[in-house]
Design a protein around this motif. Structure first.
Motif, short mmCIF file in Angstrom:
data_model
loop_
_atom_site.label_atom_id
_atom_site.label_comp_id
_atom_site.label_asym_id
_atom_site.label_seq_id
_atom_site.Cartn_x
_atom_site.Cartn_y
_atom_site.Cartn_z
N VAL A 109 0.87 -1.18 0.00
CA VAL A 109 0.06 0.27 -0.16
C VAL A 109 1.03 1.20 0.07
CG1 VAL A 109 -1.49 1.40 1.36
CG2 VAL A 109 -1.82 -1.08 1.18
N ILE A 110 1.92 1.07 0.88
CA ILE A 110 2.77 2.23 0.85
C ILE A 110 3.57 2.84 -0.34
CG2 ILE A 110 5.07 3.09 2.06
CD1 ILE A 110 3.89 1.93 4.67
N VAL A 111 3.81 1.45 -1.27
CA VAL A 111 4.29 1.69 -2.57
C VAL A 111 3.49 2.37 -3.44
CG1 VAL A 111 5.30 0.55 -4.67
CG2 VAL A 111 6.31 0.01 -1.98
N CYS A 112 2.27 1.96 -3.22
CA CYS A 112 1.21 2.55 -4.24
C CYS A 112 0.85 3.69 -3.84
CB CYS A 112 -0.01 1.50 -3.80
SG CYS A 112 -0.18 -0.20 -4.74
N ARG A 232 7.40 5.43 4.02
CA ARG A 232 7.55 6.45 2.82
C ARG A 232 8.93 7.10 2.78
NH1 ARG A 232 2.59 10.41 4.00
NH2 ARG A 232 3.11 11.23 1.77
N VAL A 233 9.36 7.62 3.60
CA VAL A 233 10.68 8.19 3.42
C VAL A 233 11.82 7.32 2.66
CG1 VAL A 233 12.82 9.35 5.03
CG2 VAL A 233 10.19 9.79 5.47
N LEU A 234 11.85 6.05 3.12
CA LEU A 234 12.61 5.11 2.54
C LEU A 234 12.60 5.27 1.10
CD1 LEU A 234 14.79 3.33 3.40
CD2 LEU A 234 13.10 1.52 3.43
N MET A 235 11.15 5.47 0.42
CA MET A 235 11.11 5.28 -0.72
C MET A 235 11.90 6.58 -1.54
SD MET A 235 9.11 2.92 -1.74
CE MET A 235 8.47 3.49 -3.40
N LEU A 236 12.20 7.50 -0.89
CA LEU A 236 13.04 8.78 -1.57
C LEU A 236 14.13 8.06 -2.36
CD1 LEU A 236 13.47 11.56 -1.71
CD2 LEU A 236 14.62 11.74 0.51
N ALA A 237 14.79 7.01 -1.73
CA ALA A 237 16.07 6.67 -2.46
C ALA A 237 15.75 6.33 -3.74
CB ALA A 237 16.74 5.78 -1.56
N PRO A 238 14.76 5.14 -4.02
CA PRO A 238 14.73 4.57 -5.36
C PRO A 238 14.17 5.70 -6.17
CG PRO A 238 13.16 3.68 -3.83
CD PRO A 238 14.09 4.41 -2.77
#
Length: 345
Positions: A109-112, A232-238
């Motif tokens: 869900v977070i990725v979405c 969600r913050v971790l998604m900043l890298a990719p």
């Protein structure tokens, strides 16, 4: 007998290095004073985030008085370099085991949320015929982690300074409105504190704003809200890596200008801090020092960014950025709520 080599270095070179450093001092001292004030207010009023206090101070100061030109270089240094260094230390807040404990369905869900928020905002920005660079900054800021995400992707896009300032200002305005708006809507919908906390973490822009909203919701919402937000913050890298590759392949690099790295150095530093916190048993004093350093650096950077927000200029940008910000907020919050309700029993 020692040889004095100082005379071998041209005097102009020595003066040049000193002058290059001195030009940052006035602005950095101003940022340091604002940071100290923001942290002091936060100590007296824990509900008031030092980051939000700092950016409001910057906005008020730059619109009430005329800042000296000598402060410009230091303020710019804080809003760019110190912000990225603050993002590095932000990695010390993330523990991979906490994020994994959310479970695969919620992580999907977070990725979405992030992917849907970015692509949906870009699509709406095209319909509004806005600048692609400005739309991308708003999309990442609203979908990932606010001003930190704006700074994270700014270096791998063709954005102008005005685009960055506008995106940050919108993050502050709409994220602050959500501190009280989201808990009110959650209460009207009859959501439990846990679901409300997940929703806050999945949709509000800044970490500080998520913490404030979690406190308003109460009942154990704060912890789960922060963990979801950090995922969600971790998604900043990719996201930053994908945008950097896109920039390199597009060939939009001026002659003599370096191509952006596949993964920006500060993003690698951020990931290194995440791994360090996750797999090394760090002393509590080290974690506290890292947290304080991150808060101080990001507060100084927020003040610097706030100093770039001119109310008159913001009023001249027209209604379209505000329309996009409203639509993006609703989109991200809608995806978050639908996904959370879908995967939670």
């Amino acid at each position: 007998m020692p040889i004095d080599t100082q005379h071998l270095i041209p005097a102009t070179a020595r003066r040049g290095g000193t002058d290059a450093f001195k030009k940052y001092i006035p602005g950095l001292l101003l940022c340091a004073a604002a940071t100290a004030l923001a942290i002091t207010v936060n100590a007296a009023l824990p509900a008031a985030s030092p980051l939000i206090i700092a950016i409001v101070l910057g906005i008020v100061l730059t619109n009430v008085v005329r800042l000296p030109a000598a402060a410009g270089p230091g303020i710019t240094f804080a809003s760019k370099k110190l912000l990225r260094l603050g993002i590095v230390f932000l990695g010390l807040q993330l523990v991979l085991s906490d994020i994994v404990s959310l479970g695969v369905p919620l992580l999907v869900v977070i990725v979405c949320i992030v992917a849907g928020g970015i692509f949906g905002t870009i699509l709406m920005g095209r319909l509004l015929k806005m600048s692609p660079a400005q739309v991308l900054l708003i999309a990442c800021g609203f979908s990932i982690c606010g001003a930190a995400a704006v700074a994270g992707v700014e270096g791998v896009t063709d954005s102008e300074e005005e685009d960055v300032v506008t995106a940050v200002a919108l993050v502050v305005i709409f994220g602050t409105l959500m501190i009280f708006g989201l808990p009110l809507v959650a209460s009207m919908l009859g959501l439990s504190p846990e679901i409300s906390g997940m929703w806050a973490g999945g949709s509000i822009h800044e970490i500080a704003q998520v913490v404030a909203a979690g406190g308003v919701i109460g009942g154990g919402a704060l912890t789960v809200a922060v963990v979801v937000k950090l995922a969600r913050v971790l998604m900043l890298a990719p996201v930053a890596a994908v945008l950097s590759v896109r920039q390199r392949r597009s060939g939009r690099v001026e002659e003599g200008q370096k191509r952006p790295p596949i993964i920006p150095l500060f993003i690698l530093g951020f990931l290194a801090m995440v791994l360090l916190r996750s797999f090394v048993d760090l002393p509590g004093a080290v974690i506290q020092a890292g947290s304080f350093t991150q808060t101080a650096l990001l507060s100084a950077a927020m003040f610097g960014l706030g100093c770039g927000v001119k109310i008159r200029s913001l009023m001249r940008i027209g209604a379209r950025p505000f329309i996009l910000a409203t639509a993006s907020t609703v989109l991200v919050a809608g995806i978050a709520l639908a996904g959370i309700l879908l995967v939670q029993p």
